[in-house]
Design a protein around this motif. Structure first.
Motif, short mmCIF file in Angstrom:
data_model
loop_
_atom_site.label_atom_id
_atom_site.label_comp_id
_atom_site.label_asym_id
_atom_site.label_seq_id
_atom_site.Cartn_x
_atom_site.Cartn_y
_atom_site.Cartn_z
N PRO A 102 84.06 22.85 19.49
CA PRO A 102 82.83 22.19 19.94
C PRO A 102 82.41 21.07 19.00
O PRO A 102 83.04 20.83 17.96
CB PRO A 102 81.80 23.32 19.95
CG PRO A 102 82.31 24.28 18.92
CD PRO A 102 83.81 24.22 19.01
N ALA A 103 81.33 20.41 19.37
CA ALA A 103 80.87 19.23 18.63
C ALA A 103 80.73 19.47 17.14
O ALA A 103 81.13 18.62 16.32
CB ALA A 103 79.54 18.75 19.22
N TRP A 112 83.86 19.06 15.06
CA TRP A 112 84.29 17.68 14.85
C TRP A 112 83.42 16.99 13.81
O TRP A 112 83.90 16.17 13.02
CB TRP A 112 84.30 16.93 16.17
CG TRP A 112 85.34 17.47 17.10
CD1 TRP A 112 85.14 18.35 18.14
CD2 TRP A 112 86.75 17.23 17.05
NE1 TRP A 112 86.33 18.67 18.73
CE2 TRP A 112 87.34 17.99 18.09
CE3 TRP A 112 87.57 16.45 16.24
CZ2 TRP A 112 88.72 17.99 18.34
CZ3 TRP A 112 88.94 16.44 16.48
CH2 TRP A 112 89.50 17.19 17.52
N LYS A 131 82.09 15.69 23.80
CA LYS A 131 81.64 16.87 23.06
C LYS A 131 80.12 16.95 22.94
O LYS A 131 79.57 18.02 22.74
CB LYS A 131 82.26 16.86 21.65
CG LYS A 131 83.77 16.99 21.63
CD LYS A 131 84.22 18.34 22.15
CE LYS A 131 85.72 18.47 22.21
NZ LYS A 131 86.16 19.80 22.66
N ALA A 137 84.92 13.52 20.71
CA ALA A 137 85.25 14.12 19.42
C ALA A 137 85.47 13.04 18.36
O ALA A 137 84.99 13.15 17.23
CB ALA A 137 86.49 14.99 19.55
#
Length: 252
Positions: free
Chosen positions: A98-99, A102, A135, A141
């Motif tokens: 998930p965000a 990243w 994301k 990402a």
């Protein structure tokens, strides 16, 4: 002047390093980009390069190696007299993270880039298509990685064919992150349904990408090194020879 290099990952099926480099030299390349297994060869491979009048423009290095074997990475890079390192990807289990994952990657790259700067080296990130997945709203990402890196000099090696496979306009993205663009990978995509034995890749100039447009766009947006690559060539020597010939005749 823009340097034309070749990623030795393309030649990985040739086990003997001397034979591999002889093939590269015979084609006409003067520069190579290393990947992790070759970077770790250090002075032994550096000597083979020097004997053939070849120079390394940079290297791919795994994030885990930078984290766990930082001193060895620096020592090997110094053996090749290279200053540009690029993390080629995240491990398979992390590609769907998930965000926040990243963002953490961006922060880690920033810390490592600051650490490498003490040795006169830079650190960048090389994209694939999964780096283009959304994301956080309209942020991918890759956007989150560079956003989280903040003011740190984290660079970008744009893999233009992977951008295309990610469903985005590569020219838009070259401009979008031009402040970080340092290098670009030059490879081609076969027409849909063709070259399946080569995972859909093609020799440069034999595919659907318009390199007569993409090359100058990459250079204009900051790429100082253009690196020929093919992820799965059936005949690596023929592939780099065909790609080199096309670029020499059309873009050099």
């Amino acid at each position: 002047m823009t340097k034309l290099s070749v990623q030795l990952f393309t030649m990985r099926s040739i086990d003997d390093d001397a034979e591999m480099l002889d093939s590269v030299k015979a084609v006409g390349f003067e520069f190579v980009e290393l990947y992790g297994a070759k970077l770790s060869r250090g002075s032994a491979l550096a000597t083979l390069l020097s004997e053939r009048g070849l120079q390394a423009t940079g290297a791919h290095v795994a994030l885990a190696d930078l984290t766990d074997e930082f001193g060895a990475v620096v020592e090997n890079a110094q053996a090749f007299n290279i200053s540009s390192l690029f993390v080629p990807s995240v491990p398979v289990p992390q590609r769907a993270m998930p965000a926040e994952g990243w963002r953490e990657l961006g922060k880690k790259l920033a810390l490592l880039s600051d650490k490498l700067s003490a040795y006169g080296m830079t650190l960048g990130y090389h994209n694939h298509n999964w780096d283009l997945h959304l994301k956080d709203g309209d942020k991918t990402a890759l956007d989150l990685v560079f956003e989280a890196a903040g003011s740190a000099p984290v660079q970008w090696e744009a893999d233009i064919a992977w951008l295309t496979r990610g469903g985005v306009d590569p020219i838009v993205w070259l401009k979008r992150h031009s402040s970080r663009l340092a290098a670009a990978h030059v490879k081609d995509l076969a027409p849909q349904g063709q070259n399946e034995e080569e995972a859909g890749w093609a020799d440069v100039g034999a595919g659907v990408l318009d390199w007569k447009v993409l090359w100058p766009e990459a250079v204009a947006n900051g790429a100082k090194v253009m690196v020929v690559e093919h992820d799965k060539p059936l005949n690596p020597t023929a592939t780099i020879a065909n790609s080199f010939r096309y670029l020499q005749e059309n873009l050099r």
